[in-house]
Design an enzyme around this catalytic site. Structure first.
Site, PDB file in Angstrom:
ATOM      1  N   ARG A 143       7.182   1.581   2.910  1.00 39.47           N
ATOM      2  CA  ARG A 143       6.389   2.755   2.555  1.00 39.47           C
ATOM      3  C   ARG A 143       6.123   3.545   3.831  1.00 39.47           C
ATOM      4  O   ARG A 143       5.546   3.021   4.783  1.00 39.47           O
ATOM      5  CB  ARG A 143       5.068   2.334   1.926  1.00 39.47           C
TER       6      ARG A 143
ATOM      7  N   GLU B  76       3.751   1.596  -6.936  1.00 36.96           N
ATOM      8  CA  GLU B  76       4.479   2.187  -5.810  1.00 36.96           C
ATOM      9  C   GLU B  76       5.524   1.212  -5.263  1.00 36.96           C
ATOM     10  O   GLU B  76       6.602   1.625  -4.845  1.00 36.96           O
ATOM     11  CB  GLU B  76       3.486   2.582  -4.700  1.00 36.96           C
TER      12      GLU B  76
ATOM     13  N   ARG C 169     -13.743   9.781   2.276  1.00 36.08           N
ATOM     14  CA  ARG C 169     -13.239  11.042   2.859  1.00 36.08           C
ATOM     15  C   ARG C 169     -13.878  12.242   2.172  1.00 36.08           C
ATOM     16  O   ARG C 169     -14.095  12.224   0.958  1.00 36.08           O
ATOM     17  CB  ARG C 169     -11.719  11.121   2.708  1.00 36.08           C
TER      18      ARG C 169
ATOM     19  N   ASN D 233       4.342  -2.432   3.174  1.00 36.05           N
ATOM     20  CA  ASN D 233       3.431  -1.297   3.326  1.00 36.05           C
ATOM     21  C   ASN D 233       2.495  -1.624   4.501  1.00 36.05           C
ATOM     22  O   ASN D 233       1.610  -2.451   4.386  1.00 36.05           O
ATOM     23  CB  ASN D 233       2.638  -1.116   2.022  1.00 36.05           C
TER      24      ASN D 233
ATOM     25  N   HIS E  33       0.649  10.372  -1.620  1.00 39.56           N
ATOM     26  CA  HIS E  33       0.770   9.576  -2.864  1.00 39.56           C
ATOM     27  C   HIS E  33       1.993  10.015  -3.675  1.00 39.56           C
ATOM     28  O   HIS E  33       2.039   9.831  -4.886  1.00 39.56           O
ATOM     29  CB  HIS E  33      -0.470   9.728  -3.772  1.00 39.56           C
TER      30      HIS E  33
END
Ligand code: ADP
Length: 409
Positions: A90, A383, A240, A7, A179
């Site tokens: 990823r 993940e 964010r 990732n 996601h």
């Protein structure tokens, strides 16, 4: 099969080696400060965490160091690079081109590159990571698992923005959602735990971490999700801003005398609960500050809960009902107070929280009472495991396809 899962971020690279037969993590770690100086962390069950500085001017050196560490005679988990039979990457943005995971051929990588405009912060570093691995492991198959892929099932009315349609036609300007690997993994796990088929369930997955997103999963498919064209949209997050009136950006730029890029950097890096509280983006810090009377930290937490509640409520309406509300990721898995605050708004649906069951960190568990009309759950996301499973499936399929081609020659 030993699978290396990678990732890649702009200055970091997370990795895991997973034995796909047992699904055990053999080793994992992190390269940080790539392009600055370089720090490698390595963990293997049964040994103390290893951390050392090593120059990593580029991602290539980071991958080299990871492979060297994995082959270390004392603490490594492989003897030669060939033992890694596949690499799963990823990938962040696959645009409308990728609705599932895929083998990363040169042609596929060119297509991913064509999506770079959609994710200028996230896609280029991922591609750099893939190319570094390809250089060092030229014969090892590489698979890309896209964050956007699971959401490709959304109907048009969920992904179209209320702006001129030609922008969608010309630039694929639309909601994509992110996601996806986590939302898919968690929703499938929910079905497994409950002993039901995904097709029989309406699930709302709340992936609440540093970046947060919520997805409505109806009959096993994503039908709406909170993040948008980029991971900036949706609920407010650590740093964010989430969904705002677009005029906010123009107004901030004017008043603070910022360029568009600078104003967007504020929305990405200085907003969310950090921006509201002025304390931290980490919920542990916010809760401590709020408990000590910091009103803005308290406001940040309440605002976060409010946006989560609004989104979950809207997805109940989108799906015309809900069977399961599930929490995952750093906050979702660990923050008992946030889960309780969110769920208390759904009493009207017959959600009843079991406070004892809710007192859990990072473990799969039903947290609603037996007679609750909607099941509330915690399911830790994984993940890396999802990427490993997809990688094995695709690589094995390819091997089978090649064997068939060979026979047919
Ligand atoms: P990322 O988006 O970086 O993968 P994570 O899913 O790991 O993020 O979530 C990290 C966040 O989870 C932290 O910033 C913090 O806000 C929150 N978190 C982690 N542990 C706890 C905890 N025990 N209690 C409350 N919040 C937590």
């Amino acid at each position: 099969m030993k699978v290396l899962v990678i990732n890649c971020g702009s200055s970091s690279l997370k990795y895991q080696v997973i034995d796909s037969d047992t699904e055990n993590v053999l080793a994992k770690g992190l390269c940080e400060r790539i392009g600055i100086d370089g720090v490698l962390t390595y963990q293997k069950p049964g040994i103390d965490k290893i951390k050392f500085e090593a120059p990593m001017p580029k991602h290539r050196q980071a991958v080299e160091l990871v492979l060297k560490q994995l082959m270390d005679p004392e603490v490594g988990v492989i003897k030669s690079i060939d033992e890694i039979q596949a690499v799963g990457h990823r990938m962040v943005h696959g645009g409308e081109k990728f609705a599932c995971s895929t083998l990363l051929t040169d042609e596929v990588l060119q297509t991913v590159e064509s999506c770079n405009d959609l994710a200028p912060l996230h896609n280029p570093p991922t591609l750099v990571g893939v190319n570094a691995c390809k250089e060092l492991m030229p014969t090892t198959p590489m698979v890309g698992v896209f964050d956007t892929a699971f959401h490709q099932t959304m109907p048009a009315e969920a992904y179209i923005y209320g702006v001129p349609y030609e922008y969608y036609e010309k630039y694929t300007l639309r909601r994509f959602g992110f996601h996806g690997t986590s939302h898919r993994f968690v929703s499938q796990r929910v079905a497994e735990i409950l002993g039901k088929k995904p097709e029989d369930l309406k699930i709302i997955v709340c992936h609440l971490g540093n970046g947060s997103s919520i997805t409505a999963v109806d009959h096993g498919k994503s039908v709406d999700t909170s993040m948008g064209l980029t991971p900036l949209g949706g609920v407010i997050m650590g740093t964010r801003c989430g969904d705002i009136d677009p005029t906010v950006v123009e107004y901030v730029a004017q008043k603070e005398d910022l360029s568009l890029e600078e104003a967007m950097a504020v929305m990405n890096k200085k907003s969310g609960v950090l921006g509201i509280s002025g304390v931290s983006s980490d919920f542990r810090d916010l809760e401590e500050a709020a408990a000590n009377g910091n009103e803005r930290a308290d406001l940040a937490l309440k605002t976060f809960v409010h946006t989560v509640v609004k989104t979950v409520g809207s997805y109940v309406a989108v799906m015309n009902g809900v069977d399961v509300i599930v929490f995952t990721a750093g906050i979702g898995e660990n923050d008992t107070a946030i889960r309780a605050s969110v769920l208390e708004h759904f009493g009207y649906l017959g959600v009843t929280l079991d406070p004892v069951a809710n007192d859990v960190h990072g473990k799969e568990r039903i947290i609603s009472t037996k007679d609750s009309k909607v099941t509330a759950m915690v399911v830790p996301t994984n993940e890396e495991l999802a990427i490993c499973r997809d990688t094995v499936e695709i690589v094995t399929k390819k091997v089978v396809e090649e064997a068939v081609k060979e026979v047919l020659k």
